[in-house]
Design a protein around this motif. Structure first.
Motif, PDB file in Angstrom:
ATOM      1  N   GLU A  42      37.230  70.434  30.200  1.00 56.21           N
ATOM      2  CA  GLU A  42      36.239  69.478  30.635  1.00 56.21           C
ATOM      3  C   GLU A  42      36.525  68.112  29.689  1.00 56.21           C
ATOM      4  N   GLN A  43      37.479  68.011  28.987  1.00 57.47           N
ATOM      5  CA  GLN A  43      37.954  66.432  28.353  1.00 57.47           C
ATOM      6  C   GLN A  43      38.319  65.707  29.659  1.00 57.47           C
ATOM      7  N   SER A  44      38.818  65.890  30.780  1.00 48.47           N
ATOM      8  CA  SER A  44      39.208  65.336  31.703  1.00 48.47           C
ATOM      9  C   SER A  44      38.746  65.031  32.271  1.00 48.47           C
ATOM     10  N   ARG A  45      37.752  64.866  32.505  1.00 45.41           N
ATOM     11  CA  ARG A  45      36.125  65.105  33.455  1.00 45.41           C
ATOM     12  C   ARG A  45      35.749  63.478  33.201  1.00 45.41           C
ATOM     13  N   ARG A  46      35.771  62.586  34.391  1.00 45.08           N
ATOM     14  CA  ARG A  46      36.134  61.196  34.999  1.00 45.08           C
ATOM     15  C   ARG A  46      34.205  61.209  34.017  1.00 45.08           C
ATOM     16  N   HIS A  83      37.501  64.979  38.257  1.00 52.09           N
ATOM     17  CA  HIS A  83      37.508  65.201  36.356  1.00 52.09           C
ATOM     18  C   HIS A  83      39.513  64.784  37.834  1.00 52.09           C
ATOM     19  N   GLU A  84      40.134  63.913  36.197  1.00 48.23           N
ATOM     20  CA  GLU A  84      41.672  63.346  36.434  1.00 48.23           C
ATOM     21  C   GLU A  84      42.740  63.632  35.542  1.00 48.23           C
ATOM     22  N   LEU A  85      43.819  63.496  35.885  1.00 52.06           N
ATOM     23  CA  LEU A  85      44.510  63.454  35.020  1.00 52.06           C
ATOM     24  C   LEU A  85      45.779  61.760  35.297  1.00 52.06           C
ATOM     25  N   VAL A  86      45.613  61.718  33.482  1.00 52.83           N
ATOM     26  CA  VAL A  86      46.245  60.067  33.593  1.00 52.83           C
ATOM     27  C   VAL A  86      47.733  60.038  33.734  1.00 52.83           C
ATOM     28  N   LEU A  87      48.895  59.630  34.445  1.00 52.62           N
ATOM     29  CA  LEU A  87      50.260  59.976  34.099  1.00 52.62           C
ATOM     30  C   LEU A  87      50.554  58.137  33.929  1.00 52.62           C
ATOM     31  N   ASN A 417      47.808  48.270  37.364  1.00 55.88           N
ATOM     32  CA  ASN A 417      48.414  48.694  35.884  1.00 55.88           C
ATOM     33  C   ASN A 417      48.617  49.103  35.288  1.00 55.88           C
ATOM     34  N   SER A 418      49.990  49.877  36.577  1.00 55.70           N
ATOM     35  CA  SER A 418      50.972  50.935  36.224  1.00 55.70           C
ATOM     36  C   SER A 418      50.525  52.664  35.820  1.00 55.70           C
ATOM     37  N   GLU A 419      49.837  52.955  36.292  1.00 52.02           N
ATOM     38  CA  GLU A 419      48.506  53.522  35.766  1.00 52.02           C
ATOM     39  C   GLU A 419      48.706  55.009  37.724  1.00 52.02           C
ATOM     40  N   THR A 420      49.260  55.852  37.100  1.00 49.87           N
ATOM     41  CA  THR A 420      49.067  57.084  38.014  1.00 49.87           C
ATOM     42  C   THR A 420      48.175  58.030  38.059  1.00 49.87           C
ATOM     43  N   ARG A 421      47.276  58.544  38.669  1.00 47.96           N
ATOM     44  CA  ARG A 421      46.127  59.097  38.372  1.00 47.96           C
ATOM     45  C   ARG A 421      45.667  60.409  39.308  1.00 47.96           C
ATOM     46  N   VAL A 422      45.300  62.041  38.952  1.00 44.59           N
ATOM     47  CA  VAL A 422      45.948  63.352  40.307  1.00 44.59           C
ATOM     48  C   VAL A 422      44.348  63.237  39.755  1.00 44.59           C
ATOM     49  N   LEU A 423      43.498  62.846  40.365  1.00 40.92           N
ATOM     50  CA  LEU A 423      41.840  63.452  40.734  1.00 40.92           C
ATOM     51  C   LEU A 423      41.692  65.136  41.685  1.00 40.92           C
ATOM     52  N   TYR A 424      40.509  65.682  39.995  1.00 32.05           N
ATOM     53  CA  TYR A 424      40.863  66.940  40.650  1.00 32.05           C
ATOM     54  C   TYR A 424      38.986  67.745  40.803  1.00 32.05           C
ATOM     55  N   ASN A 425      39.154  68.694  41.346  1.00 26.50           N
ATOM     56  CA  ASN A 425      38.109  69.238  40.893  1.00 26.50           C
ATOM     57  C   ASN A 425      38.033  70.747  40.655  1.00 26.50           C
ATOM     58  N   PRO A 426      37.919  71.529  38.937  1.00 28.89           N
ATOM     59  CA  PRO A 426      38.149  72.423  39.179  1.00 28.89           C
ATOM     60  C   PRO A 426      37.671  73.807  40.446  1.00 28.89           C
ATOM     61  N   THR A 427      36.274  73.300  40.485  1.00 29.60           N
ATOM     62  CA  THR A 427      36.403  74.572  41.458  1.00 29.60           C
ATOM     63  C   THR A 427      37.046  74.298  42.946  1.00 29.60           C
ATOM     64  N   MET A 428      37.111  73.185  43.635  1.00 31.59           N
ATOM     65  CA  MET A 428      37.628  73.067  44.787  1.00 31.59           C
ATOM     66  C   MET A 428      39.311  72.747  44.450  1.00 31.59           C
ATOM     67  N   SER A 429      39.578  72.503  43.449  1.00 30.61           N
ATOM     68  CA  SER A 429      41.138  72.246  43.843  1.00 30.61           C
ATOM     69  C   SER A 429      41.955  73.550  43.838  1.00 30.61           C
TER      70      SER A 429
END
Length: 566
Positions: A42-46, A83-87, A417-429
């Protein structure tokens, strides 16, 4: 006291809002810390800021609010973007991303000339970093040319994923293993040959490349020498086929730069299609199996001349082609009627700053995704190119590259801005970023602090002296600098670490006093002893002649004094 007797434990009286309550134990014995995975996800929710809706009448306000809420929930369920994961692993703009077929390893390339390796199986919510950084041209660097080549394109092989194609701003393409080792470096052509059909490699910078959709040993590269070259990974000495494109624009001498290439095939079987775009605005189509003597179809003014068409992709059925040009237009083409675009819409281009900007079909070709100058992700309808979803990813920084993995059902983006983001959905991904956020956080250790010890991810040691403006990615495997402009790190010896005093040295090190003694004075101490009791000349001590010296006063000349010539 029996077990059946009731007893009461006195607790300290602490207010409910007192900060000391979190330090007080709630039970006896050892407690096991368990991560709250649902809270981590839930903390990774956009947190997307919704644009303000126009003012309406009060009677329509309740209806519009219900419609907006239902539309937002439908978008989150339809596309994996909730949701997203930022690198944060690069120092400059991320220009290309790729995932292996299994979806376990993510590679990202940047303008800083490095390729970052991310493994989803090794990352946790608190250790979102690359486990390896590779510069494809580090072995060929010199003090005169310390700069690296920007990474133009990375792509895993579609079948095994054991190797990936690495395209840099250089005439030579590289084939690298999934661990970062260079497997093959393909040959560079002879720039003094006029006929490009006779050269064995590119003579100009390579723009991009693509793997064959069915043959795991073939790939194609597009270069600035107006050629497309098909390579066999087992032969690095020469390409397999050369497609020399001849521009029909007046004043170009028949040459132009090839800016984009795509290789597709119908999912149910059929002849592959090879599509390519050129800087003169042309769009050409070749039969994927050859021969490549002449194109099957060609459109001269597909996009505006001298505008960089960096995005091109083919649908899963091999019939539709979408292109994103530098003229600010996205066009949809039908390979069966390859004369005019079916649909075209306006979309601001970023090719003037980032020519690697791409456009991609979803795995089942149900939609099209691309980035924008403002940092938004656009999900377009594949029939009319109308936006079905526009969501901000990196507001204020252009979104350069996008990719949609079919197995993970996750979208990977790279931004300026040198960011790599992985977008996902907990129910679909499946797996990928969802698996990372479902792990317990790693406990912090003293070795994770780069100010105390060497941080392999940053490639920087705490005791390293850095000059202002120096680069940080020019390091060897041991952490030492390759840049001659940097000062060398002073060697620390065991003697310098202990730093013993003078008394300790004189008492524990034999003959240490000789270091501070005059050697002449040390020899003169034995002059009288040698005269009284000679050890080596004792045999002729009595018969040894005595040296006689003439006594001369200061005012008299010696017996053999020569007169001065006048």
């Amino acid at each position: 006291m029996n077990d059946s007797d009731d007893y009461q434990v006195d607790e300290p009286v602490i207010a409910a809002d007192d900060h000391m309550r979190q330090y007080m134990p709630a039970s006896f014995g050892k407690k096991s810390k368990e991560a709250n995975f649902a809270a981590q996800i839930e903390q990774s929710r956009r947190q997307v800021e919704k644009p303000l809706a126009p003012k309406r009448a009060l009677s329509d306000a309740s209806d519009s609010d219900d419609d907006d809420d239902s539309d937002d929930s439908e978008d989150e369920d339809k596309f994996p973007v909730s949701h997203e994961l930022v690198l944060h692993t690069h120092e400059r703009a991320v220009t290309t991303v790729t995932l292996d077929p299994a979806g376990g390893r993510l590679l990202s390339g940047s303008l800083d000339g490095t390729v970052k390796f991310h493994d989803f199986a090794a990352m946790t919510p608190t250790t979102l970093r690359a486990f390896k950084s590779v510069d494809p041209w580090e072995a060929k660097k010199s003090s005169a040319l310390p700069e690296s080549h920007p990474i133009q394109h990375l792509e895993f092989s579609k079948h095994s994923g054991s190797v990936f194609l690495c395209i840099t701003a250089h005439p030579q393409a590289k084939l690298m293993s999934r661990d970062g080792a260079i497997e093959t470096e393909f040959v560079k052509g002879d720039m003094y040959l006029r006929d490009m059909n006779n050269t064995k490699g590119h003579v100009g910078e390579i723009s991009t490349g693509a793997w064959h959709p069915t043959d795991q040993y073939l790939f194609v590269t597009a270069g600035s020498d107006s050629t497309l070259r098909i390579w066999d990974i087992n032969n690095k000495r020469s390409q397999r086929d050369v497609i020399a494109f001849k521009s029909k624009v007046i004043g170009t001498a028949g040459r132009t730069r090839m800016t984009a290439v795509a290789w597709g095939t119908p999912a149910q079987g059929g002849s592959p299609v090879l599509m390519a775009a050129a800087l003169d605005g042309s769009l050409v189509m070749y039969s994927g199996n050859g021969p490549f003597n002449r194109p099957a179809a060609e459109i001269r003014d597909a996009h505006k001349a001298d505008s960089w068409t960096g995005g091109i992709d083919i649908s899963a059925d091999g019939r539709m082609v979408v292109t994103r040009g530098g003229d600010g237009l996205i066009k949809l083409w039908d390979t069966r009627k390859f004369k005019e675009p079916l649909v075209k819409v306006e979309h601001a281009s970023t090719s003037d700053r980032f020519p690697m900007t791409n456009i991609k079909y979803s795995p089942n070709s149900s939609c099209i995704i691309t980035g924008s100058v403002s940092g938004d992700l656009h999900v377009l309808n594949p029939g009319n190119l109308r936006p079905e979803l526009v969501t901000p990813i990196t507001p204020g920084a252009p979104l350069i590259v996008v990719d949609w993995h079919p197995k993970l059902n996750q979208i990977v983006t790279g931004s300026a801005n040198s960011e790599t983001r992985v977008l996902y959905n907990p129910t679909m991904s499946h797996r990928g970023a969802l698996e990372v956020m479902s792990r317990a956080p790693k406990k912090r250790h003293i070795d994770d602090d780069p100010s105390i010890t060497t941080d392999v991810t940053a490639g920087l040691s705490a005791d390293l002296i850095i000059t202002p403006g120096a680069k940080r990615n020019n390091l060897t495997a041991s952490g030492k600098s390759n840049d001659p402009r940097r000062p060398q790190v002073k060697q620390i010896t065991p003697f310098m670490r202990s730093q013993p005093d003078e008394k300790h040295i004189s008492e524990n090190i034999p003959l240490s006093r000789m270091l501070h003694e005059d050697p002449r004075e040390a020899l003169l101490k034995y002059a009288d002893v040698a005269k009284k009791d000679p050890m080596f000349t004792n045999a002729w001590k009595d018969t040894q002649p005595v040296t006689q010296y003439a006594e001369v006063s200061d005012d008299e000349d010696g017996p053999d004094k020569k007169k001065t010539k006048r």
